[in-house]
Design a protein around this motif. Structure first.
Motif, PDB file in Angstrom:
ATOM      1  N   LEU A 248     141.763 -16.547 -82.552  1.00 56.13           N
ATOM      2  CA  LEU A 248     140.802 -16.883 -81.515  1.00 56.13           C
ATOM      3  C   LEU A 248     139.022 -16.019 -82.091  1.00 56.13           C
ATOM      4  CD1 LEU A 248     143.001 -15.643 -77.848  1.00 56.13           C
ATOM      5  CD2 LEU A 248     142.814 -17.988 -78.845  1.00 56.13           C
ATOM      6  N   ASP A 249     138.513 -16.651 -81.432  1.00 57.20           N
ATOM      7  CA  ASP A 249     136.593 -16.210 -81.664  1.00 57.20           C
ATOM      8  C   ASP A 249     136.553 -15.537 -80.324  1.00 57.20           C
ATOM      9  OD1 ASP A 249     134.466 -16.544 -80.871  1.00 57.20           O
ATOM     10  OD2 ASP A 249     133.969 -16.971 -82.660  1.00 57.20           O
ATOM     11  N   GLU A 250     136.299 -13.479 -80.739  1.00 56.43           N
ATOM     12  CA  GLU A 250     136.135 -12.202 -80.161  1.00 56.43           C
ATOM     13  C   GLU A 250     135.155 -12.679 -79.064  1.00 56.43           C
ATOM     14  OE1 GLU A 250     134.604  -8.375 -81.235  1.00 56.43           O
ATOM     15  OE2 GLU A 250     136.051  -9.202 -82.388  1.00 56.43           O
ATOM     16  N   GLU A 251     134.195 -13.527 -79.300  1.00 57.90           N
ATOM     17  CA  GLU A 251     132.774 -13.517 -78.445  1.00 57.90           C
ATOM     18  C   GLU A 251     133.217 -14.636 -77.370  1.00 57.90           C
ATOM     19  OE1 GLU A 251     130.407 -12.336 -78.353  1.00 57.90           O
ATOM     20  OE2 GLU A 251     130.894 -11.075 -79.515  1.00 57.90           O
ATOM     21  N   ARG A 252     134.028 -15.271 -77.581  1.00 55.77           N
ATOM     22  CA  ARG A 252     134.379 -16.489 -76.864  1.00 55.77           C
ATOM     23  C   ARG A 252     135.481 -16.127 -76.035  1.00 55.77           C
ATOM     24  NH1 ARG A 252     133.900 -19.796 -73.202  1.00 55.77           N
ATOM     25  NH2 ARG A 252     134.834 -21.560 -72.487  1.00 55.77           N
ATOM     26  N   LEU A 253     136.213 -15.015 -76.646  1.00 56.37           N
ATOM     27  CA  LEU A 253     137.486 -14.330 -75.651  1.00 56.37           C
ATOM     28  C   LEU A 253     136.893 -13.610 -74.893  1.00 56.37           C
ATOM     29  CD1 LEU A 253     141.262 -14.458 -75.151  1.00 56.37           C
ATOM     30  CD2 LEU A 253     140.237 -12.359 -77.441  1.00 56.37           C
ATOM     31  N   LEU A 254     135.781 -12.642 -75.486  1.00 57.48           N
ATOM     32  CA  LEU A 254     135.232 -11.779 -74.379  1.00 57.48           C
ATOM     33  C   LEU A 254     134.959 -12.359 -73.435  1.00 57.48           C
ATOM     34  CD1 LEU A 254     135.018  -8.556 -73.866  1.00 57.48           C
ATOM     35  CD2 LEU A 254     132.541  -9.288 -75.620  1.00 57.48           C
ATOM     36  N   GLU A 255     133.931 -13.237 -73.355  1.00 58.75           N
ATOM     37  CA  GLU A 255     133.291 -14.263 -72.907  1.00 58.75           C
ATOM     38  C   GLU A 255     134.253 -14.806 -71.186  1.00 58.75           C
ATOM     39  OE1 GLU A 255     131.236 -18.690 -71.362  1.00 58.75           O
ATOM     40  OE2 GLU A 255     131.105 -17.443 -73.952  1.00 58.75           O
ATOM     41  N   VAL A 256     135.983 -15.246 -71.698  1.00 56.30           N
ATOM     42  CA  VAL A 256     136.550 -15.949 -70.629  1.00 56.30           C
ATOM     43  C   VAL A 256     137.413 -14.584 -70.330  1.00 56.30           C
ATOM     44  CG1 VAL A 256     137.010 -18.075 -72.232  1.00 56.30           C
ATOM     45  CG2 VAL A 256     138.036 -15.920 -72.249  1.00 56.30           C
ATOM     46  N   ALA A 257     137.313 -13.543 -70.935  1.00 55.49           N
ATOM     47  CA  ALA A 257     137.718 -11.904 -70.078  1.00 55.49           C
ATOM     48  C   ALA A 257     137.122 -12.029 -69.147  1.00 55.49           C
ATOM     49  CB  ALA A 257     137.912 -11.185 -71.428  1.00 55.49           C
ATOM     50  N   GLN A 258     135.551 -11.807 -69.314  1.00 51.32           N
ATOM     51  CA  GLN A 258     134.790 -11.583 -68.457  1.00 51.32           C
ATOM     52  C   GLN A 258     134.868 -12.507 -67.303  1.00 51.32           C
ATOM     53  OE1 GLN A 258     131.888 -11.129 -70.772  1.00 51.32           O
ATOM     54  NE2 GLN A 258     131.430  -8.645 -71.341  1.00 51.32           N
ATOM     55  N   ASP A 259     135.155 -13.569 -67.373  1.00 52.15           N
ATOM     56  CA  ASP A 259     135.231 -14.416 -66.062  1.00 52.15           C
ATOM     57  C   ASP A 259     135.951 -14.325 -65.155  1.00 52.15           C
ATOM     58  OD1 ASP A 259     132.516 -16.291 -67.223  1.00 52.15           O
ATOM     59  OD2 ASP A 259     133.504 -17.466 -68.148  1.00 52.15           O
ATOM     60  N   ALA A 260     137.527 -14.064 -66.055  1.00 51.08           N
ATOM     61  CA  ALA A 260     138.455 -13.796 -65.224  1.00 51.08           C
ATOM     62  C   ALA A 260     138.889 -12.175 -64.177  1.00 51.08           C
ATOM     63  CB  ALA A 260     139.838 -13.689 -66.936  1.00 51.08           C
ATOM     64  N   HIS A 261     138.149 -11.634 -65.361  1.00 51.16           N
ATOM     65  CA  HIS A 261     137.670 -10.437 -64.542  1.00 51.16           C
ATOM     66  C   HIS A 261     137.574 -10.924 -63.146  1.00 51.16           C
ATOM     67  CE1 HIS A 261     136.198  -6.068 -64.276  1.00 51.16           C
ATOM     68  NE2 HIS A 261     137.309  -5.950 -63.626  1.00 51.16           N
ATOM     69  N   ALA A 262     135.543 -11.062 -63.138  1.00 50.22           N
ATOM     70  CA  ALA A 262     135.142 -11.545 -61.932  1.00 50.22           C
ATOM     71  C   ALA A 262     136.449 -12.350 -60.910  1.00 50.22           C
ATOM     72  CB  ALA A 262     134.170 -12.950 -62.551  1.00 50.22           C
ATOM     73  N   VAL A 263     136.884 -13.393 -61.748  1.00 48.36           N
ATOM     74  CA  VAL A 263     137.671 -14.252 -60.347  1.00 48.36           C
ATOM     75  C   VAL A 263     138.626 -12.601 -59.466  1.00 48.36           C
ATOM     76  CG1 VAL A 263     140.008 -15.098 -60.074  1.00 48.36           C
ATOM     77  CG2 VAL A 263     137.586 -16.117 -61.141  1.00 48.36           C
ATOM     78  N   LEU A 264     139.552 -11.918 -60.520  1.00 50.09           N
ATOM     79  CA  LEU A 264     140.396 -11.258 -59.945  1.00 50.09           C
ATOM     80  C   LEU A 264     139.734 -10.106 -58.751  1.00 50.09           C
ATOM     81  CD1 LEU A 264     142.235  -9.651 -63.094  1.00 50.09           C
ATOM     82  CD2 LEU A 264     143.257 -11.006 -60.885  1.00 50.09           C
TER      83      LEU A 264
END
Length: 267
Positions: A248-264
């Protein structure tokens, strides 16, 4: 896939998949899902339908108004979202209601949700990702169902899953990751989800990843979700360690992980 004969020899029963989930999996396998048939199937099991609607009306899904029927929920959220919650409620229904499992089910709900969210944003199969996250710790529930008095103290006292699997092997001759994967196989989950469940402990602890390209992105999502739930301050490190191994693309994965953290956090 058949259950490993070694597990059969241990006399640990795997709960049968509820009939409604068997039928639901057949509907989902169709090229065009029949939403009406799906709604009628779930609503045919009153207890399951009530549990699904209760879950979907919780604040985490952010619906502007409550849904009163499963059919309405499908219209608002889509078939995959409703199917994922139905699988969660169906999975929980085959195990005893016990406070020792409450934290497990809470993590399963959140993990399934964030893995599906990240998968969707990355163009991966969100339902398969949700299934992998939901079933990740189900082997612990199998173990608890088999021997609650022996297993509960082990489960409560273990500080981490990599130590827990060693204690499980000593006490029962099998670990929860193997049991969880066996349950996933008997419930005919996608092979990538089965592999993700089987390898989640070693992946999260920095061990050897599976040599199965279709499962490696899910393993990366599993590792990131693990840290989102247990140590969000280490998520960036987890992303760097997992992205390349997961393809997976590292920058993109970090971006979606941060989005998921905001949802949590919002949940």
């Amino acid at each position: 896939m058949p259950v490993d004969p070694t597990l059969r020899a241990l006399d640990i029963d795997l709960p049968a998949q509820p009939a409604v989930l068997v039928q639901l999996s057949l509907l989902l396998a169709e090229e065009a899902v029949d939403f009406k048939a799906m709604g009628s199937l779930i609503e045919g099991d009153m207890a399951l339908a009530a549990a699904v609607l209760k879950a979907l009306n919780s604040p985490i899904y952010g619906l502007r108004q409550p849904v009163r029927t499963v059919q309405q929920a499908i219209q608002y959220l889509g078939s995959n979202e409703v199917a994922a919650i139905t699988y969660e409620m169906g999975l929980r229904s085959v195990f005893p209601a016990a406070r020792e499992l409450d934290a497990l089910w809470f993590r399963a709900n959140r993990r399934g949700m964030v893995m599906a969210l990240m998968a969707r944003r990355l163009g991966l199969n969100a339902f398969v990702a949700h299934s992998a996250g939901l079933f990740e710790e189900c082997g612990k529930a199998v173990m608890f169902r088999h021997a609650p008095q022996r297993y509960a103290p082990i489960l409560q006292a273990s500080p981490s899953d990599d130590l827990l699997v060693l204690q499980e092997m000593q006490a029962f001759g099998v670990s929860h990751d193997a049991l969880g994967a066996a349950l996933c196989e008997t419930w005919t989950l996608a092979p990538a989800a089965v592999t993700c469940v089987r390898y989640h402990v070693v992946v999260q602890s920095g061990g050897t990843w599976p040599d199965k390209p279709d499962a490696r992105p899910l393993c990366a999502l599993s590792a990131v979700a693990h840290y989102l739930l247990r140590a969000p301050e280490a998520v960036e490190t987890a992303v760097r360690a997992s992205a390349t191994l997961g393809g997976l693309d590292e920058e993109r994965l970090l971006e979606v992980a941060q989005d998921a953290h905001a949802v949590l956090r919002a949940a």
